[in-house]
Design an enzyme around this catalytic site. Structure first.
Site, PDB file in Angstrom:
ATOM      1  N   HIS A  33      87.113  55.667  22.497  1.00 48.21           N
ATOM      2  CA  HIS A  33      86.993  55.333  23.920  1.00 48.21           C
ATOM      3  C   HIS A  33      85.544  55.502  24.363  1.00 48.21           C
ATOM      4  O   HIS A  33      84.885  56.492  24.032  1.00 48.21           O
ATOM      5  CB  HIS A  33      87.894  56.237  24.763  1.00 48.21           C
ATOM      6  N   SER A  34      85.043  54.527  25.128  1.00 47.17           N
ATOM      7  CA  SER A  34      83.687  54.548  25.674  1.00 47.17           C
ATOM      8  C   SER A  34      82.677  54.650  24.519  1.00 47.17           C
ATOM      9  O   SER A  34      82.705  53.828  23.619  1.00 47.17           O
ATOM     10  CB  SER A  34      83.555  55.693  26.688  1.00 47.17           C
ATOM     11  N   LEU A  35      81.803  55.651  24.510  1.00 47.27           N
ATOM     12  CA  LEU A  35      80.870  55.808  23.393  1.00 47.27           C
ATOM     13  C   LEU A  35      81.628  55.881  22.069  1.00 47.27           C
ATOM     14  O   LEU A  35      81.171  55.376  21.037  1.00 47.27           O
ATOM     15  CB  LEU A  35      80.016  57.060  23.581  1.00 47.27           C
TER      16      LEU A  35
ATOM     17  N   SER B 252      88.268  51.070  23.187  1.00 50.25           N
ATOM     18  CA  SER B 252      88.765  51.331  24.532  1.00 50.25           C
ATOM     19  C   SER B 252      87.619  51.650  25.483  1.00 50.25           C
ATOM     20  O   SER B 252      86.707  52.418  25.148  1.00 50.25           O
ATOM     21  CB  SER B 252      89.741  52.524  24.464  1.00 50.25           C
TER      22      SER B 252
END
Length: 225
Positions: free
Chosen positions: A63-65, A91
């Site tokens: 998720h994200s990074l 994500s």
């Protein structure tokens, strides 16, 4: 019977990979959840361990990074280990070839960095203890430095399916930019949207895990998503 599978899970910047441990109770017992921290050097060593012997397929979630790191680790698996992931699940992050949309903050002095981060991160806003914030500062700065200095390099396309997850109100990663992940595989691709903003991964985590479980159960299927 479905073949056992390892699911490597990467957290967002400032997050703790151990939050994925609770997923184990909601996924099938043949899915081994492996929390991964955001340190590429350590991850390379762990990937070598997880692929020796090549006793089970590997899927990756981030998720994200963490989505960027999951993507780069998928490419490492292919190029360095000859292992094509069973599926890549990304994500809350725009496709990696798209340019950075937000102003970089990783280089700011500590006070300004924490203030800017507080505007973006509900996790940091919840941390009111100044000593604890100071303790987390090096990790947070390292995470944001990695994210904001990331430079996409062209490479062989993945052939595994990619599932891209996004929040319907995520201003950091609008669904149109999440959908651009399709460029990075010759295999099946889908976008799955969830109610909420960038932190739908926490607010709707059970729905997210259910979706992931469904996609991983269908990994042996050859029909399009």
């Amino acid at each position: 019977m479905t073949e056992p599978l390892r699911l490597l899970c990467f957290p967002y910047a400032g997050g703790n990979a151990q939050t994925y441990v609770r997923w184990r109770r909601h996924l099938a017992p043949d899915i081994e959840v492996c929390p991964m921290q955001l340190l590429l050097a350590d991850v390379r060593t762990r990937l070598a361990d997880l692929t020796t012997p090549k006793d089970r397929p590997i899927a990756l979630f981030g998720h994200s990074l963490g989505a960027l790191l999951a993507f780069e680790c998928a490419r490492i698996l292919v190029v360095e280990h000859g292992v094509q992931p069973a599926r890549l699940l990304v994500s809350g992050h725009r496709a990696p070839h798209l340019p950075l949309r937000e102003e970089a903050i990783h280089h700011l002095p500590d006070t300004e960095f924490l203030a800017k981060l507080g505007e973006r991160s509900r996790t940091l806003r919840a941390l009111t203890d100044p000593e604890f914030r100071k303790l987390l500062l090096p990790m947070l700065r390292a995470d944001f430095t990695a994210s904001e200095t990331y430079a996409f390099a062209e490479g062989p396309l993945l052939t595994c399916p990619i599932t891209a997850l996004g929040g319907e109100r995520d201003e950091d990663a609008p669904l149109g930019e999440v959908a651009a992940w399709q460029r990075h595989t010759t295999g099946r691709f889908e976008v799955t949207a969830f109610p909420g903003d960038h932190f739908f991964i926490d607010d709707a985590w059970e729905a997210v895990v259910t979706t992931i479980g469904e996609r991983l159960r269908s990994r042996a299927e050859t029909t399009p998503c």
